[in-house]
Design a protein around this motif. Structure first.
Motif, PDB file in Angstrom:
ATOM      1  N   ALA A  28       0.809  -1.219   0.000  1.00  0.00           N
ATOM      2  CA  ALA A  28       0.000   0.000   0.000  1.00  0.00           C
ATOM      3  C   ALA A  28       0.839   1.264   0.000  1.00  0.00           C
ATOM      4  O   ALA A  28       0.311   2.357  -0.216  1.00  0.00           O
ATOM      5  N   GLU A 279     -10.101  -3.141   6.125  1.00  0.00           N
ATOM      6  CA  GLU A 279     -10.899  -1.947   5.853  1.00  0.00           C
ATOM      7  C   GLU A 279     -10.218  -0.699   6.408  1.00  0.00           C
ATOM      8  O   GLU A 279     -10.227   0.364   5.778  1.00  0.00           O
ATOM      9  N   ASP A 282      -7.380   0.225   4.003  1.00  0.00           N
ATOM     10  CA  ASP A 282      -7.896   0.859   2.788  1.00  0.00           C
ATOM     11  C   ASP A 282      -8.236   2.323   3.051  1.00  0.00           C
ATOM     12  O   ASP A 282      -7.919   3.204   2.237  1.00  0.00           O
TER      13      ASP A 282
END
Length: 294
Positions: A28, A279, A282
């Protein structure tokens, strides 16, 4: 100044899920992962966790948030940090504190009665010498070593940051450390802490780099629970928990704005709430990566 935001892992992150989390952070583009020293838990040991995370990534930094130094022999700590810094240059972020946050763990790190602060100061001095000099002779009150060497030294020794918010601890940062990582402070208190450190550094003939001030921040998605409010009140009596814990992503941005205005640029974000880690990550990448500056 460079704003950087990393992810903190607390007692809830166990070894079975650690590798996957590290891989996801690397993919990420998250700046850093931070491991808390919570001995009586399923959490990965911070030094073992740093080694594992650094070995399976090429960009992610890894830090301790916050490891206890008094009660550990600084020669052994220096050896660990020198090895990690050689294996993963510029990606090792050690932060040390005076004592464990959990009272039940304090007898694990034994020190002479009433001398923890003095031992901390001497340990820091010896640790920094070992990380910057090929051979060290040292004769202090607590440690005496002759011709100590921890092996090939990194080209640039890792910066040593300290935690803590007590006035004496903040002055110690100014006298002996390279940076500060605080927690559970409203913005105006964080500003005052930075100014206290700067004054102590100037008095000692030193200077802390302007972007070496940071804070750990907790986001409680879904709102601040009574349990978290009690933790906040225990750490900062009389302070509204909403001034030190974010109950939503907009509230986290509000807190970060205040801290940045107060002169802080490094942040470690911890997650609490019903949403699974995937979650949270993200949302972290969407909300916080754009806030970083080069």
């Amino acid at each position: 100044m460079k704003i950087r935001i990393g992810v903190g892992l607390g007692a809830e992150t166990e070894p079975a899920e650690f590798s996957e989390i590290v891989d996801r952070l690397e993919t990420a583009g998250v700046d850093s992962v931070w491991l808390s020293e919570i001995v009586y838990s399923g959490a990965v040991d911070p030094f073992i966790g740093m080694a594992h995370a650094l070995s399976r990534t090429t960009r992610l930094k890894a830090g301790t948030s916050v490891a206890v130094l008094p009660g550990r022999h600084p020669v052994l700590v220096a050896k660990q940090l020198a090895s990690l810094a050689a294996l993963a240059p510029k990606r090792v972020l050690p932060v040390f504190g005076l004592r464990p946050a959990r009272r039940a763990e304090r007898n694990i790190f034994e020190v002479p009665d009433g001398r923890r602060a003095d031992l901390f100061d001497e340990s820091l001095g010896l640790l920094r010498a070992l990380l910057s000099q090929e051979t060290v002779d040292f004769a202090g009150e607590f440690f005496k070593i002759d011709s100590a060497s921890v092996g090939p030294l990194p080209h640039t020794p890792p910066d040593i940051w300290l935690g803590g918010t007590a006035p004496a601890g903040l002055r110690r940062v100014g006298r002996l450390a390279d940076g500060w990582l605080g927690s559970f402070l409203p913005a105006e208190d964080a500003r005052q802490a930075r100014e206290t450190i700067e004054a102590a550094a100037a008095e000692a003939g030193r200077e802390i780099e302007p972007d070496h001030y940071g804070l750990s921040v907790l986001i409680a998605e879904g709102g601040i629970t009574p349990e978290l409010a009690a933790v906040a009140t225990g750490r900062r009596p009389g302070v509204d928990p909403a001034r030190i814990i974010a109950g939503s992503w907009p509230e986290l941005h509000r807190l970060l704005d205040g801290y940045i205005e107060a002169g802080l640029t490094k942040f470690v974000v911890y997650h609490r709430g019903p949403a699974p880690f995937d979650e949270f990550l993200d949302r972290f990448t969407t909300e916080l990566l754009p806030r970083q500056t080069t």
